[in-house]
Design an enzyme around this catalytic site. Structure first.
Site: not given
Ligand code: IPM
Ligand code: MG
Length: 368
Positions: A143, A233, A257
């Site tokens: 990310y 997985d 996430d």
């Molecule tokens: C979360 C959300 C965020 C992330 C997005 C909105 C950037 O999905 O807090 O889990 O991926 O961290």
């Molecule tokens: Mg999320």
């Protein structure tokens, strides 16, 4: 009287509605425990894009840094949904503030409220005893890596024609893995003493580094904690198969996430899951769910994840564990009495116990 400064970031969608309930609860806690809370609101997400052209205005980061804690609701909405890489996106605000405050540890507790055990799609005997803490690395990995979209003359299209290419980069440094591993082991020591470290070490180089560092930290300083490696997985499968076996789950940003949304569903509703993002300075608290644009402005959103993020704030930022326990007890009581917002209501919910956002907040305050 001690007074804490709290930066409020309502954001988009249901954000403003649910954060108001979080503030209600904070005020009630403050009155009861003789602590003052002062609020300063700032812009983040889509609303910040509309008003300033960027999802994270500099001023917002300044207000957040100057606060004792940050309470965030949610960002995003259809209006700003785009796949155009040159356009700003609300999520950049969230990622930016996490990076800007150095919030590398994201804690997502997954707990079952007894009164809601029917809400899960899993069998009662499968979810019995579920109590896990997902420790997600929050400022590294895919990310935050270099990414690009570009037009390739050399043939990224069909049959060797020109076409677009895109890449994202997944990178981890030793210190980033080491510090999150330490957090996970420390937390495990205060819980049931088990860490499941999730990776994809059979494929990814970052995962092989992850596994080595996690084990080195474990063997050097946390040999008393039980450590297991689990491939991502397989973990996705085991979370549904035997969720009660997990205690602390530590993993990199993207896996965390995805797995935290999956784990949330074990409890029956993403509307019940809070999170704390911790670094070396100001911490941030937010629900794990999003901005739910489909129900925004209707007063029906479930504010409990936001209120549970207030509970985490009291615990982690202000060392007010008794007040935090009070909030949790109050929520448990309200649920035991049968009060439900739409997302957690079912056929057994008495129609007069189906309530909206503000009423749910009021009930929690009353029960406090
Ligand atoms: C979360 C959300 C965020 C992330 C997005 C909105 C950037 O999905 O807090 O889990 O991926 O961290
Ligand atoms: Mg999320």
């Amino acid at each position: 009287m001690t007074t804490y400064k709290i930066c409020l970031l309502p954001g988009d969608g249901i954000g403003p509605e649910i954060i108001a309930e979080g503030v209600k609860v904070l005020d009630a806690v403050g009155a009861k425990h003789g602590v003052g809370f002062e609020y300063e609101e700032a812009l983040i997400g889509g609303i910040a894009i509309d008003e300033t052209g960027t999802a994270l205005p500099e001023q917002t980061l300044d207000v957040a840094k100057a606060a004792d804690a940050v309470l965030l609701a949610a960002v995003g909405g259809y209006k700003w949904d785009t796949t155009d890489p040159t356009k700003p996106r609300p999520e950049q605000g969230l990622l930016g503030i996490r990076k800007g405050l150095g919030l590398y540890t994201n804690l997502r507790p997954v707990q079952i409220f007894g009164a809601l055990s029917q809400a899960s799609t899993l069998k009662p005997e499968v979810i019995d005893g579920v109590d896990m803490m997902i420790v997600r690395e929050l400022t590294g990995g895919l990310y935050f890596g270099a990414r690009e979209r570009f037009y390739d003359e050399a043939g990224a299209g069909v049959d060797g024609a020109c076409g677009q290419r895109a890449y994202d980069t997944l990178e981890y440094r030793e210190y980033e893995i080491e510090r999150i591993a330490r957090q996970a082991f420390e937390i495990a020591r205060k819980r049931r003493g088990k860490v499941s470290s999730v990776d994809k070490a059979n494929v990814l180089e970052t995962s092989r580094l992850w596994r080595e560092i996690v084990h080195a930290v474990h063997d050097a300083d946390y040999a008393d904690v039980e450590l297991e490696d689990i491939l991502v997985d397989n973990c996705a499968m085991q979370l549904i198969n035997r969720p009660a076996d997990f205690d602390v789950v530590v993993t990199e940003n993207m896996f965390g996430d995805i797995l935290s949304d999956e784990a949330a569903q074990i409890t029956g509703s993403l509307g019940m899951l809070a999170s704390a993002s911790l670094g070396d300075a100001t911490a941030l608290y937010e629900p794990s769910h999003g901005s739910a644009p489909d129900i925004a402005g209707k007063g029906v959103a479930n504010p409990l994840a936001q209120i549970l993020s207030v509970e985490m704030m009291l615990r982690y930022s202000f060392d007010m564990s008794q007040a935090a326990d009070d909030v949790r007890r109050a929520i448990t009581h309200v649920l035991d009495e049968g009060w439900r917002t739409g997302d957690i209501a079912d056929a057994c919910t008495a129609p007069e116990r189906k309530v909206g956002t503000a009423m749910m907040g009021d009930l929690v305050v009353r029960s406090l």
